[in-house]
Structure formats: C-alpha cells, structure tokens
Design an enzyme around this catalytic site. Structure first.
Site, PDB file in Angstrom:
ATOM      1  N   SER A 139      -8.065   0.670  -2.955  1.00 22.28           N
ATOM      2  CA  SER A 139      -7.948  -0.355  -1.914  1.00 22.28           C
ATOM      3  C   SER A 139      -8.855  -1.513  -2.272  1.00 22.28           C
ATOM      4  CB  SER A 139      -8.361   0.217  -0.557  1.00 22.28           C
ATOM      5  OG  SER A 139      -8.522  -0.796   0.423  1.00 22.28           O
ATOM      6  N   TYR A 152     -13.456   5.573   4.799  1.00 22.85           N
ATOM      7  CA  TYR A 152     -12.298   5.077   4.069  1.00 22.85           C
ATOM      8  C   TYR A 152     -12.754   4.214   2.894  1.00 22.85           C
ATOM      9  CZ  TYR A 152      -7.928   2.674   3.006  1.00 22.85           C
ATOM     10  OH  TYR A 152      -6.822   2.159   2.362  1.00 22.85           O
TER      11      TYR A 152
END
Length: 255
Positions: A139, A152
């Site tokens: 990400s 995350y």
C-alpha cells in the site's frame, strides 16, 4: 509476469481490487482461479464469468490455506502466478487495549501471516515452472502513515520489506517477486471507501495496473501515478508534507 498465458491463483478476490484484477487477467487470456471465504460469492462469480475457476479459502486460517493451495496445485498443475491479495483495514485507537488489540491481531493474521503462509504453500511448486511470479500487495501507506490505521500501515510496510527480501533470496530461481502498491481505491475495504471522491476509481486503477504489467514485465513494483507521492515521499524530502496531507483530510480518504 506474462498477463496473457499464465495460470493465476488470486485468493481474496471475491470483490474489490482482487476480483477486478482477476477478471482483467482472465480477459487477457490467462487461466484464473479466484479464492475466497464466501461460497455464495464464489458460485456467483463462476456463474457470471464462465471460465473463471473458484476455490474456497480463508487466508486467516492455516489449515484452509494448506488444503486450498494443495487443491489448486492438483487441479491446475500449470499454476505459475500467486497473487496474495487478501487483506483487511480497520481503524484503531491506541489509547487503551480495548481500542486496538483485537483489530491489530486480526490485521497481522490476515495481512502479514496470510501472505507468508500462501507463499510457503506455493514457493516449491513455483520453482518447478520455467517462469513464475509471486505478487504481493502492499500500500502507499507502507511509506506514509494514516493516523487511524496503525497496524494496517505496519503490515503493509512489512509486506514491502518482505517482498524486497524474498526477491533477493529467489533471484537464483525462476520466481519473480512483484509488489503491487495501491493508493486509495474506491472499494469496500473500509466503510465509505467506495464513495470516496479522493480515491481512484477501481476501473481506472486496474486499467493502469494492467498497462504497467504489460509494458513492464520485469518490474519489481507496480506503481500507478497516484501512489508515487506516498511511495517516494521520504526519498524526495516531502515526507512531512505528505503525512500532514494524509492526516488532515477525512481519515478514511486514503488507502
């Protein structure tokens, strides 16, 4: 990675980026196996898209990964691409354990242990193929943190460094390690993401990914234009500004 003649297993692909990428790879000519937890969704995908194969897999469960991976290899011995797509993104409040611990543990299990276990299940088989690929999914938040999603961010940073490291180890094999680095994309990864005007439309994101896969078959990372400010913020000295930008907007505005 050859997008037209591969046999590709995409666990975590019953929706969002995973499903969109699976469908594009199938349309390009590859054989595609979609994996997911929800049997009803798998059946619907198979009915709606003839030629797509499906297998039930829970990437948070060690036994499910082992059994589903063995099933895929047995049914599709030519499988030469693993796309470790499954992931979860949850907000956390680290002021007390009640605000983060359960979600943090779930994120580590799904986002980090899941891909590690998937690679473990496929890596020996992939080395028997003349050309094969492990696709990891990190990400932009691996490189610039969003305040409300600490674990995350951390798991995606770990996936980035894992990708860098195993690429070095597997350099003496036929296995390419390719890291897909999404920005915020309009999916259901978190509540509100699908309606987020600041995020990249899903079709536009996958269009750009497919173009990069086709034109950069030997790339180490797949970087669409919208993720580059996050990916290179530390390198170009823009890190403080990028972190401030991420965290002064809607906390769900970036993935």
């Amino acid at each position: 990675m050859n997008i037209t003649e591969s046999t590709v297993f995409v666990p975590g692909a019953t929706s969002g980026i995973g499903l969109a990428l699976a469908l594009r790879l199938h349309a390009a000519g590859s054989t595609v196996i979609v994996g997911g937890r929800r049997t009803a969704l798998l059946e619907q995908i198979a009915a709606d898209h003839p030629g797509i194969h499906t297998v039930r897999i829970d990437t948070a469960d060690t036994a499910s990964i082992a059994s589903a991976s063995a099933e895929v290899i047995a049914a599709h011995p030519d499988v030469n691409v693993l796309v470790a797509m499954a992931g979860i993104m949850r907000t956390e409040d680290w002021h007390s354990p009640a605000g983060f611990l359960a979600d943090a543990e779930a994120a580590v299990t799904t986002n980090l242990l899941g891909p590690i276990r998937l690679v473990a299940a496929f890596v020996e088989h992939l080395q028997t193929r003349s050309a094969s690929t492990i696709v990891t999914v990190s990400s932009g938040l691996a490189h610039a943190p969003l305040r409300v999603t600490p674990t995350y961010n951390a798991t995606k940073a770990a996936i980035h460094m894992l990708s860098e490291s195993i690429r070095l180890q597997l350099a003496d094999t036929s296995v390419q390690v390719l890291e897909l680095v999404p920005p915020a994309v309009r999916t259901d990864l978190m509540p509100g993401h699908a309606e987020n005007d600041a995020a990249v439309p899903l079709d536009a994101f996958v269009d750009e990914v497919m173009t990069l896969l086709e034109t950069q078959p030997d790339a180490h990372e797949i970087l669409v234009e919208r993720v580059k400010p996050l990916r290179f913020s530390e390198v170009n000295g823009a890190y403080p500004e990028v972190v401030a930008m991420l965290n002064r907007t809607d906390p769900h505005a970036r993935a």
